[in-house]
Write an enzyme that holds these catalytic residues in place. Structure first.
Site, PDB file in Angstrom:
ATOM      1  CE  LYS A 133      -2.307  -1.004   3.781  1.00  0.00           C
ATOM      2  NZ  LYS A 133      -1.818  -2.354   4.127  1.00  0.00           N
ATOM      3  NE  ARG A 193       6.716  -0.639  10.783  1.00  0.00           N
ATOM      4  CZ  ARG A 193       5.726  -0.541   9.896  1.00  0.00           C
ATOM      5  NH1 ARG A 193       5.884   0.170   8.794  1.00  0.00           N
ATOM      6  NH2 ARG A 193       4.601  -1.157  10.097  1.00  0.00           N
ATOM      7  NE  ARG A 197      -4.536  -1.679   9.578  1.00  0.00           N
ATOM      8  CZ  ARG A 197      -3.453  -0.974   9.288  1.00  0.00           C
ATOM      9  NH1 ARG A 197      -3.494  -0.026   8.399  1.00  0.00           N
ATOM     10  NH2 ARG A 197      -2.318  -1.225   9.890  1.00  0.00           N
ATOM     11  NE  ARG A 214       2.049  -5.236  10.849  1.00  0.00           N
ATOM     12  CZ  ARG A 214       3.164  -5.124  10.119  1.00  0.00           C
ATOM     13  NH1 ARG A 214       4.288  -5.650  10.542  1.00  0.00           N
ATOM     14  NH2 ARG A 214       3.143  -4.499   8.972  1.00  0.00           N
ATOM     15  NE  ARG A 227       7.389  -3.072   5.587  1.00  0.00           N
ATOM     16  CZ  ARG A 227       6.109  -2.819   5.297  1.00  0.00           C
ATOM     17  NH1 ARG A 227       5.707  -2.743   4.044  1.00  0.00           N
ATOM     18  NH2 ARG A 227       5.247  -2.690   6.250  1.00  0.00           N
TER      19      ARG A 227
HETATM   20  P1  ADP Z   1       1.011  -2.166   8.146  1.00  0.00           P
HETATM   21  O1  ADP Z   1       2.277  -2.435   7.443  1.00  0.00           O
HETATM   22  O2  ADP Z   1       0.639  -3.151   9.213  1.00  0.00           O
HETATM   23  O3  ADP Z   1      -0.111  -1.838   7.215  1.00  0.00           O
HETATM   24  P2  ADP Z   1       0.867   0.543   9.153  1.00  0.00           P
HETATM   25  O4  ADP Z   1       2.071   1.357   9.054  1.00  0.00           O
HETATM   26  O5  ADP Z   1      -0.269   0.837   8.262  1.00  0.00           O
HETATM   27  O6  ADP Z   1       1.373  -0.941   9.029  1.00  0.00           O
HETATM   28  O7  ADP Z   1       0.321   0.562  10.652  1.00  0.00           O
HETATM   29  C1  ADP Z   1       1.132   0.248  11.756  1.00  0.00           C
HETATM   30  C2  ADP Z   1       0.279   0.088  13.005  1.00  0.00           C
HETATM   31  O8  ADP Z   1      -0.427   1.302  13.272  1.00  0.00           O
HETATM   32  C3  ADP Z   1      -0.803  -0.963  12.904  1.00  0.00           C
HETATM   33  O9  ADP Z   1      -0.317  -2.249  13.203  1.00  0.00           O
HETATM   34  C4  ADP Z   1      -1.802  -0.470  13.936  1.00  0.00           C
HETATM   35  O10 ADP Z   1      -1.369  -0.755  15.263  1.00  0.00           O
HETATM   36  C5  ADP Z   1      -1.741   1.025  13.767  1.00  0.00           C
HETATM   37  N1  ADP Z   1      -2.736   1.518  12.770  1.00  0.00           N
HETATM   38  C6  ADP Z   1      -2.485   2.098  11.568  1.00  0.00           C
HETATM   39  N2  ADP Z   1      -3.615   2.438  10.946  1.00  0.00           N
HETATM   40  C7  ADP Z   1      -4.627   2.076  11.774  1.00  0.00           C
HETATM   41  C8  ADP Z   1      -6.050   2.158  11.694  1.00  0.00           C
HETATM   42  N3  ADP Z   1      -6.682   2.693  10.627  1.00  0.00           N
HETATM   43  N4  ADP Z   1      -6.765   1.666  12.732  1.00  0.00           N
HETATM   44  C9  ADP Z   1      -6.172   1.131  13.809  1.00  0.00           C
HETATM   45  N5  ADP Z   1      -4.849   1.016  13.947  1.00  0.00           N
HETATM   46  C10 ADP Z   1      -4.064   1.488  12.947  1.00  0.00           C
END
Ligand code: ADP
Length: 215
Positions: free
Chosen positions: A13, A162, A88, A173, A127
């Site tokens: 994404k 990370r 999400r 996740r 990553r």
């Molecule tokens: P990923 O690679 O898991 O898509 P992101 O960078 O999008 O990672 O998100 C990292 C973390 O931030 C998620 O695991 C979650 O804890 C939190 N997070 C991000 N976006 C949301 C959302 N829309 N709702 C709830 N938690 C979120």
């Protein structure tokens, strides 16, 4: 453009969003990036969010919605936006629908990135991310390594794995995605907004999204 990007963690994404942004100047809005910056700065939001994020759990919907109501009404969103990592959950999608109605914004469509699970697992464990919150360039130890001394090629900051990219957090996740986020595919399909793209190569995917936007 005004689109939502849906896809499992590791589906690409972030990469797709950055390429789309170059296409027409729409802004990428990544809830993950905003949250990580809040954690780094030690704001109230950051303090509340950190524990959830490190475990690979979702941050509560009310916190996310407060943050996004503000973000979507900032002036740079007028040009268009690409939502990356939001919504999400079904409650977030419902709240977003009401918010967009109130501010009279219509989405073009919702992009669903379809990537095989083995590709996703391989990508996530290899990553690495630039630790500078203003950069956050993404690397891959196999296909796109950082500089030889382990620093970012763009800004020179240390490149790290990370906390949520350990094997346990990754499995958590992916499970959270299946339970909480995958239902959004049906949610947006019912609204006639869903467009699915088989996505292995981000550049090809972006070209296909561009064609769909112009169709
Ligand atoms: P990923 O690679 O898991 O898509 P992101 O960078 O999008 O990672 O998100 C990292 C973390 O931030 C998620 O695991 C979650 O804890 C939190 N997070 C991000 N976006 C949301 C959302 N829309 N709702 C709830 N938690 C979120």
């Amino acid at each position: 453009m005004r689109i939502i990007l849906l896809g499992a963690p590791g589906a690409g994404k972030g990469t797709v969003a950055k390429l789309l942004m170059e296409m027409d100047g729409s802004v990428q809005i990544s809830t993950g990036d905003i949250l990580r910056a809040a954690v780094k700065e030690g704001t109230d939001l950051g303090k509340e969010a950190k524990g959830y994020m490190d475990r690979g759990d979702l941050v509560p919907d009310n916190l996310i919605m407060k943050m996004m109501e503000v973000r979507l009404q900032q002036p740079d969103c007028q040009k268009g936006f690409i939502l990356d990592g939001f919504p999400r959950t079904v409650p977030q999608a419902e709240a977003l629908g009401l918010l967009l109605n109130n501010i009279r914004i219509k989405l073009d469509f919702v992009v669903n990135l379809e990537v095989p699970r083995e590709v996703i697992l391989d990508r996530l464990t290899t990553r690495r991310t630039c630790a500078n919150p203003d950069c956050q360039e993404i690397y891959n130890v196999k296909s796109n390594p950082p500089a030889a001394d382990g620093t970012c090629k763009k800004c020179g900051t240390k490149v790290i794995q990370r906390a949520d990219e350990t094997v346990e957090a990754i499995n958590n996740r992916l499970e959270t995605y299946t339970q909480k986020t995958a239902p959004l595919i049906g949610f947006y399909e019912k609204q006639g907004l869903l467009r699915s793209f088989a996505s292995i190569n981000s550049a090809d995917t972006v070209a296909a999204i561009g064609r769909a936007l112009n169709a």
